[in-house]
Write a protein that holds these residues in place. Structure first.
Motif, PDB file in Angstrom:
ATOM      1  N   ALA A   1       0.840  -1.318   0.109  1.00  0.00           N
ATOM      2  CA  ALA A   1      -0.097  -0.058   0.142  1.00  0.00           C
ATOM      3  C   ALA A   1       0.831   1.249  -0.021  1.00  0.00           C
ATOM      4  O   ALA A   1       1.854   1.375   0.963  1.00  0.00           O
ATOM      5  N   TRP A   2       0.458   2.031  -0.748  1.00  0.00           N
ATOM      6  CA  TRP A   2       1.261   3.581  -1.058  1.00  0.00           C
ATOM      7  C   TRP A   2       0.419   4.646  -0.146  1.00  0.00           C
ATOM      8  O   TRP A   2      -0.835   4.400  -0.371  1.00  0.00           O
ATOM      9  N   PRO A   3       0.774   5.489   0.254  1.00  0.00           N
ATOM     10  CA  PRO A   3       0.187   6.685   0.889  1.00  0.00           C
ATOM     11  C   PRO A   3      -0.511   7.479  -0.080  1.00  0.00           C
ATOM     12  O   PRO A   3      -0.243   7.403  -1.463  1.00  0.00           O
ATOM     13  N   ALA A   4      -1.562   8.068   0.210  1.00  0.00           N
ATOM     14  CA  ALA A   4      -2.209   9.111  -0.802  1.00  0.00           C
ATOM     15  C   ALA A   4      -1.592  10.212  -1.070  1.00  0.00           C
ATOM     16  O   ALA A   4      -1.995  10.950  -1.918  1.00  0.00           O
ATOM     17  N   GLU A   5      -0.672  10.788  -0.072  1.00  0.00           N
ATOM     18  CA  GLU A   5      -0.032  12.136  -0.156  1.00  0.00           C
ATOM     19  C   GLU A   5       1.282  11.619   0.351  1.00  0.00           C
ATOM     20  O   GLU A   5       1.886  10.968   1.035  1.00  0.00           O
ATOM     21  N   SER A   6       2.215  12.905   0.230  1.00  0.00           N
ATOM     22  CA  SER A   6       3.480  12.968   0.764  1.00  0.00           C
ATOM     23  C   SER A   6       3.484  12.803   2.481  1.00  0.00           C
ATOM     24  O   SER A   6       2.309  13.326   3.029  1.00  0.00           O
ATOM     25  N   GLY A   7       4.576  12.350   2.797  1.00  0.00           N
ATOM     26  CA  GLY A   7       4.551  12.392   4.335  1.00  0.00           C
ATOM     27  C   GLY A   7       6.192  12.101   4.667  1.00  0.00           C
ATOM     28  O   GLY A   7       6.970  11.707   3.938  1.00  0.00           O
ATOM     29  N   LEU A   8       5.951  11.911   6.178  1.00  0.00           N
ATOM     30  CA  LEU A   8       7.508  11.693   6.934  1.00  0.00           C
ATOM     31  C   LEU A   8       7.183  10.528   7.541  1.00  0.00           C
ATOM     32  O   LEU A   8       6.428  10.445   8.462  1.00  0.00           O
ATOM     33  N   LEU A   9       7.929   9.405   7.093  1.00  0.00           N
ATOM     34  CA  LEU A   9       8.074   8.087   7.821  1.00  0.00           C
ATOM     35  C   LEU A   9       8.843   8.225   9.117  1.00  0.00           C
ATOM     36  O   LEU A   9      10.142   8.384   8.923  1.00  0.00           O
ATOM     37  N   VAL A  10       8.228   7.918  10.201  1.00  0.00           N
ATOM     38  CA  VAL A  10       9.170   8.114  11.406  1.00  0.00           C
ATOM     39  C   VAL A  10       8.572   6.835  12.331  1.00  0.00           C
ATOM     40  O   VAL A  10       7.607   7.108  13.031  1.00  0.00           O
ATOM     41  N   GLY A  11       9.575   5.946  12.141  1.00  0.00           N
ATOM     42  CA  GLY A  11       9.389   4.809  12.909  1.00  0.00           C
ATOM     43  C   GLY A  11       7.799   4.233  12.402  1.00  0.00           C
ATOM     44  O   GLY A  11       7.828   3.794  11.425  1.00  0.00           O
ATOM     45  N   ASP A  12       6.763   4.163  13.456  1.00  0.00           N
ATOM     46  CA  ASP A  12       5.552   3.543  13.049  1.00  0.00           C
ATOM     47  C   ASP A  12       4.639   4.546  12.633  1.00  0.00           C
ATOM     48  O   ASP A  12       3.391   4.274  12.469  1.00  0.00           O
TER      49      ASP A  12
END
Length: 271
Positions: A28-39
């Motif tokens: 699954a890909w995110p719907a928008e940009s984001g910052l992956l921080v741990g969980d």
């Protein structure tokens, strides 16, 4: 996402890793940009990170659950920006090799007339080393080379109007599968892809079984069987060039000359 949103990967449906569930590939890909921080997958404050290396996510590297799995394996928990981009000139083809993870992965192909949304990962040195290693880029027997795809050959437009000068992509050393006419085929998702390959290739069924579940179970962790499957693609004349090979050679020349931003990444052990 507002402040009241549960931003854990599980709550967002982004937690499962294709490395653990091969038939979910590419994940699954995110719907928008984001910052992956741990969980967690948090909002971004900006879209460009000059101190990091931009890398296209073509397959499961666009899945936060997969990225978390890779980073956790090496004890790396630093934030990882994932920026959605409108990309012209690249599409997700099908790798001409069987992965020991139990799937046939996606691989970038040159597609001058194709426009699609892809994620650009902005990786620090440690993160880049992990992704390099997971793709086999640092070793002669690995499956991919990391190559710089420059503008204007490849157009990368961000949501704020920024156009990037290029980004790295992992180009398959085995080539990619074609659609029967010599044109690279696109990756439709793992279950659909494996179903089609197994129906059309009796010799593949002999090696991996008759349904996708059998394929994944047999391929997973079996290096020799995966190598036989990879050779079978060649023997069945299903393999063609990705159209991006010239960028591998150009990146190698740039690296040898010591051009900024083109040096080899760190090399943790292959997994």
């Amino acid at each position: 996402m507002d402040d009241a949103t549960d931003r854990t990967l599980r709550a967002l449906g982004l937690h499962e890793a294709p490395r653990e569930h091969p038939l979910l590939y590419p994940g699954a890909w995110p719907a928008e940009s984001g910052l992956l921080v741990g969980d967690r997958f948090l909002p971004l404050q900006r879209l460009v990170y000059e101190d990091r290396t931009p890398v296209f996510a073509i397959g499961s590297n666009g899945c936060p659950g997969q990225l978390r799995h890779k980073m956790t394996e090496f004890g790396i928990g630093s934030p990882l920006p994932m920026v959605k981009a409108r990309v012209t000139g690249v599409d997700a083809g099908v790798s001409a090799h069987v992965s020991r993870m139990g799937y046939v992965s996606a691989s970038p192909v040159g597609a001058p007339d194709t426009v699609r949304e892809l994620f650009v990962l902005w990786l620090d040195a440690e993160q880049l080393a992990v992704i390099d290693a997971s793709e086999g880029a640092p070793v002669p027997g690995g499956n991919f080379d990391r190559a710089w795809l420059p503008s204007p050959d490849i157009r990368i437009d961000l949501a704020d109007g920024t156009r990037l000068p290029g980004a790295y992509a992992y180009v398959n050393r085995h080539g990619v599968l074609h659609d029967g006419t010599g044109t690279p085929r696109t990756h439709p998702g793992e279950r659909e892809l494996l179903t089609e390959l197994l129906v059309g290739l009796p010799r593949l069924r002999e090696l991996f079984g008759v349904v996708p579940e059998e394929f994944c179970a047999r391929a997973r962790g079996d290096r020799r069987l995966c190598e036989r499957g990879t050779r079978l693609f060649i023997e069945e004349k299903l393999v063609t060039a990705s159209g991006l090979e010239r960028y591998v050679a150009a990146s190698a020349r740039a690296q040898q000359s010591g051009s900024p931003g083109t040096g080899a990444s760190l090399s943790p052990p292959l997994t």
